[in-house]
Design a protein around this motif. Structure first.
Motif, PDB file in Angstrom:
ATOM      1  N   GLN A  66      42.295 -35.607 -26.881  1.00  0.00           N
ATOM      2  CA  GLN A  66      42.296 -36.845 -27.640  1.00  0.00           C
ATOM      3  C   GLN A  66      41.521 -36.310 -28.605  1.00  0.00           C
ATOM      4  O   GLN A  66      40.370 -37.072 -28.521  1.00  0.00           O
ATOM      5  CB  GLN A  66      42.015 -37.898 -26.599  1.00  0.00           C
ATOM      6  CG  GLN A  66      43.103 -38.507 -25.858  1.00  0.00           C
ATOM      7  CD  GLN A  66      42.584 -39.666 -25.275  1.00  0.00           C
ATOM      8  OE1 GLN A  66      41.276 -39.894 -24.734  1.00  0.00           O
ATOM      9  NE2 GLN A  66      43.288 -40.555 -24.973  1.00  0.00           N
ATOM     10  N   GLU A  67      41.999 -36.062 -30.036  1.00  0.00           N
ATOM     11  CA  GLU A  67      41.188 -35.741 -31.067  1.00  0.00           C
ATOM     12  C   GLU A  67      42.034 -35.791 -32.246  1.00  0.00           C
ATOM     13  O   GLU A  67      43.195 -35.704 -32.182  1.00  0.00           O
ATOM     14  CB  GLU A  67      40.237 -34.673 -30.761  1.00  0.00           C
ATOM     15  CG  GLU A  67      41.293 -33.329 -30.251  1.00  0.00           C
ATOM     16  CD  GLU A  67      41.664 -32.288 -31.239  1.00  0.00           C
ATOM     17  OE1 GLU A  67      41.390 -32.625 -32.402  1.00  0.00           O
ATOM     18  OE2 GLU A  67      42.733 -31.318 -30.800  1.00  0.00           O
ATOM     19  N   GLY A 128      38.085 -33.128 -28.045  1.00  0.00           N
ATOM     20  CA  GLY A 128      38.647 -34.177 -27.767  1.00  0.00           C
ATOM     21  C   GLY A 128      38.342 -34.813 -26.432  1.00  0.00           C
ATOM     22  O   GLY A 128      37.959 -34.191 -25.546  1.00  0.00           O
ATOM     23  N   GLY A 129      38.605 -36.096 -26.390  1.00  0.00           N
ATOM     24  CA  GLY A 129      38.310 -36.863 -24.980  1.00  0.00           C
ATOM     25  C   GLY A 129      39.262 -36.473 -23.923  1.00  0.00           C
ATOM     26  O   GLY A 129      40.629 -36.138 -24.266  1.00  0.00           O
ATOM     27  N   CYS A 166      33.918 -36.488 -29.401  1.00  0.00           N
ATOM     28  CA  CYS A 166      34.989 -36.932 -28.285  1.00  0.00           C
ATOM     29  C   CYS A 166      34.840 -36.265 -26.929  1.00  0.00           C
ATOM     30  O   CYS A 166      35.015 -36.784 -25.926  1.00  0.00           O
ATOM     31  CB  CYS A 166      36.408 -36.804 -28.804  1.00  0.00           C
ATOM     32  SG  CYS A 166      36.654 -37.742 -30.409  1.00  0.00           S
ATOM     33  N   GLY A 171      33.790 -40.223 -27.366  1.00  0.00           N
ATOM     34  CA  GLY A 171      34.445 -40.483 -28.760  1.00  0.00           C
ATOM     35  C   GLY A 171      34.911 -41.764 -28.835  1.00  0.00           C
ATOM     36  O   GLY A 171      34.829 -42.897 -28.271  1.00  0.00           O
ATOM     37  N   GLN A 173      38.187 -42.804 -28.759  1.00  0.00           N
ATOM     38  CA  GLN A 173      39.154 -43.447 -27.560  1.00  0.00           C
ATOM     39  C   GLN A 173      38.232 -44.232 -26.349  1.00  0.00           C
ATOM     40  O   GLN A 173      38.724 -44.766 -25.830  1.00  0.00           O
ATOM     41  CB  GLN A 173      39.949 -42.662 -27.255  1.00  0.00           C
ATOM     42  CG  GLN A 173      39.428 -40.936 -26.611  1.00  0.00           C
ATOM     43  CD  GLN A 173      39.384 -40.308 -28.014  1.00  0.00           C
ATOM     44  OE1 GLN A 173      39.878 -40.408 -28.961  1.00  0.00           O
ATOM     45  NE2 GLN A 173      38.352 -39.313 -27.916  1.00  0.00           N
ATOM     46  N   SER A 184      34.231 -38.094 -21.279  1.00  0.00           N
ATOM     47  CA  SER A 184      33.667 -36.475 -21.798  1.00  0.00           C
ATOM     48  C   SER A 184      34.011 -35.447 -20.789  1.00  0.00           C
ATOM     49  O   SER A 184      34.428 -35.849 -19.730  1.00  0.00           O
ATOM     50  CB  SER A 184      32.412 -36.734 -22.063  1.00  0.00           C
ATOM     51  OG  SER A 184      31.569 -36.792 -21.049  1.00  0.00           O
ATOM     52  N   CYS A 200      30.637 -35.638 -35.807  1.00  0.00           N
ATOM     53  CA  CYS A 200      32.002 -35.856 -36.114  1.00  0.00           C
ATOM     54  C   CYS A 200      32.052 -35.494 -37.362  1.00  0.00           C
ATOM     55  O   CYS A 200      31.956 -36.223 -38.335  1.00  0.00           O
ATOM     56  CB  CYS A 200      32.229 -37.410 -36.236  1.00  0.00           C
ATOM     57  SG  CYS A 200      34.056 -37.703 -36.037  1.00  0.00           S
TER      58      CYS A 200
END
Lengths: 362, 227
Positions: A66-67, A128-129, A166, A171, A173, A184, A200
């Motif tokens: 998720q990023e 990303g998460g 993230c 992050g 989300q 994480s 970021c």
């Protein structure tokens, strides 16, 4: 991805750099800077250079969850390739969805192959998460959930580097109310070796620094309590800020574009989170070291701290708002309310009490 | 009725009361400035204003910590009015009865305060919570100070705070506690004034002289030496 590595597979790093217009001198300059970023003593630059140029390139699997691919963008800045990029390029990124030529099943095969060939020896980089709610269905790649992929790839890696806020803390989300249950890497897999490089995006200097440390010393750099390397996150932005003297002097920007703002005074009253943020932005800076947010007149938003979105907002306020009291309810409003209510209650009590005492006397 | 003077607050109790008071006043003023620097020095007339505010805040923080530790020590060796147990009346059945009695008196439902010489049951409950709150301030304050140097002893001792909450939440708590202390301060002054006026027991002067006054009845269970 053997094809991917082909152009550089049979060349030494020096030859490769030279073909891209980077001289030995430039390379040594870069390694000296890297050694300084890592807070190593004088003379360590040569060791770093030797370690990087050595032909034991670690395989790297770069995962995207998720990023926004901002961390890859930070690495691949299109303006002109830097020594850092070329070196990371050379350090064989075997699987990186954004930059690899292969796609679909071919790409998945490449990952599986690297995983098998270099089991326990490759470096996993995660961007990303990772959503965990409802069986992890909010992020699936090639029919597999992010939880599944991360568990397999990071679980079999020599080390995992979580780049960007993230993958380091979940992050945006993971911000309240965290609808997808994003976590994480180290929350998902608490027992594996993880280095967090929040920000970021991540600062490429710190990514190459971490990899160089790994190559030079064969181990991970020293970490803080949030698993961030101390060489990059050991000091607060506020304590190394070029505007710090204005803070100590009591010279503050009061509104955007006022005299103080034009003079480069301290952004504390504009909600700067430098006092709460550990990062080496003031030294390493961004975009080839040209500038950084505070240098450009914008307060730090604290992007490299855990709980960034929840506890660093409002970005232009000193403190987070008090949870459970609705938006725009600051601690000051509640505090003043509490104090006034107390005073009013006792004023009322005092009126009754003094009347009672007076009546008793009469 | 014959009124007696009795030594209630021993010297260390009074000493720590006033060092804590001074520290809290200085900490509140400098802390409010650090939170929101309302004075600025555009022409550098006083070119280290925030630096001084912070330096004074840190020194006062040490004073408060020493005052709290000293008072805690005295809670174990001091007289019956200084003992630790007096700050937790709600732990005993008798204490609850006292609390109820004081509440009724404060709400004008009872004519007399239940007899007591040290703090009344509600006051001592409040002081118990105040000490906890001041302890919270000392711990969070030193934790935030320690962030300036992750290798420092201060950070090593207090860094665990950031395993519980990130630094902005710690800051929010540290700041908001100041307002709770303000509310306490108003309550404290009012209660002191009211009980001095209504009970005529010398409350107001007692934190200077150490003596309170009462009739024989209120001393019924009291050793006149204050032990």
């Amino acid at each position: 991805m053997a094809e991917n590595r082909d152009p550089i597979a049979n060349t030494s790093l020096e030859q490769y750099l030279e073909s891209r217009g980077v001289s030995r001198r430039d390379f040594m300059k870069y390694c000296t800077g890297l050694a300084a970023t890592l807070a190593l003593p004088l003379g360590a630059a040569e060791k770093v250079a030797a370690a990087i140029a050595d032909d034991k390139r670690p395989a790297v699997i770069w995962l995207h969850f998720q990023e926004c691919t901002g961390d890859s963008e930070a690495l691949l800045r299109a303006s002109r390739p830097t020594v850092a990029e070329l070196i990371l390029d050379y350090l064989s990124v075997d699987y990186h969805e954004t930059i690899m030529a292969a796609a679909g099943h071919q790409a998945e095969q490449a990952r599986a192959k690297t995983l098998e060939e270099y089991k326990g020896k490759y470096i996993a980089v995660v961007e990303g998460g990772i959503p965990t709610k409802d069986g992890g269905l909010y992020c699936c790649i090639g029919g597999r959930s992010a939880v599944d992929i991360a568990t397999e790839v990071c679980g079999n890696a020599m080390a995992t580097i979580a780049v960007g806020t993230c993958s380091a803390y979940g992050g945006i989300q993971a911000a309240y109310p965290n609808p997808t249950g994003a976590v994480s890497v180290s929350e998902l897999l608490p027992s594996i070796p993880v280095v967090n490089l929040p920000g970021c995006p991540v600062n490429t200097a710190n990514l190459t620094g971490t990899v160089a440390h790994l190559l030079t010393f064969g181990n991970l750099p020293q970490l803080d309590r949030y698993k961030r390397p101390l060489f990059a996150y050991g000091k607060r932005i506020h304590d190394n800020c070029e505007r710090r003297a204005h803070f100590d002097a009591g010279q503050f920007v009061e509104t955007w574009g006022d005299h103080g703002h034009r003079q480069g005074w301290c952004l504390y009253k504009m909600g700067c989170k430098g006092p709460a943020t550990f990062h080496n932005c003031p030294q390493v800076r961004w975009n080839d070291g040209i500038n950084w947010p505070v240098g450009a007149g914008h307060p730090c938003v604290g992007c490299s701290e855990p709980g960034f979105w929840d506890s660093m907002s409002p970005f232009y306020g000193r403190l987070p708002n008090v949870p459970g009291f609705g938006a725009e309810t600051t601690a000051t409003k509640i505090g003043v309310g509490l104090t006034v209510a107390t005073a009013a209650a006792f004023a009322a009590h005092g009126v009754v009490k003094t009347t009672q005492l007076r009546m008793k006397k009469d | 009725m014959r009124r007696l003077a009795i030594k209630v607050w021993e010297f260390p109790v009074r000493l720590f009361h006033w060092t804590n008071f001074l520290a809290i006043v200085v900490l509140s003023l400098t802390g409010a400035y650090i939170h929101w620097p309302f004075l600025s020095t555009p022409n550098s007339a006083f070119p280290f204003l925030m630096g001084w505010a912070r330096a004074i805040h840190f020194v006062a923080g040490w004073v408060l910590m020493v005052g709290l530790v000293g008072r805690l020590y005295w809670a174990f060796v001091g007289n019956r009015y200084a003992r630790l147990s007096t700050f937790f009346p709600y732990l005993t059945r008798k204490g609850w009865k006292q609390i109820w009695g004081v509440l009724r008196y404060y709400a004008f439902l009872a004519r007399r305060m239940p007899s007591h010489l040290g703090h009344n049951a509600i006051a001592s409950t409040a002081y118990g919570f105040l000490f906890l709150l001041l302890g919270f301030q000392v711990v969070t304050g030193f934790a935030l100070l320690g962030q300036a140097d992750l290798a420092s002893t201060v950070y090593r001792v207090t860094g665990w705070v950031f395993d519980i909450a990130t630094s902005q939440w710690v800051r929010l708590g540290h700041y908001f506690a100041m307002w709770v202390i303000f509310a306490f301060f108003i309550t404290h002054i009012y209660a002191m004034w009211m009980s001095d006026l209504a009970e005529r027991d010398g409350t107001a002067g007692s934190m200077f002289s150490g003596y309170k006054y009462g009739d024989l009845e209120s001393f019924a269970d009291t050793d006149p030496r204050g032990r």
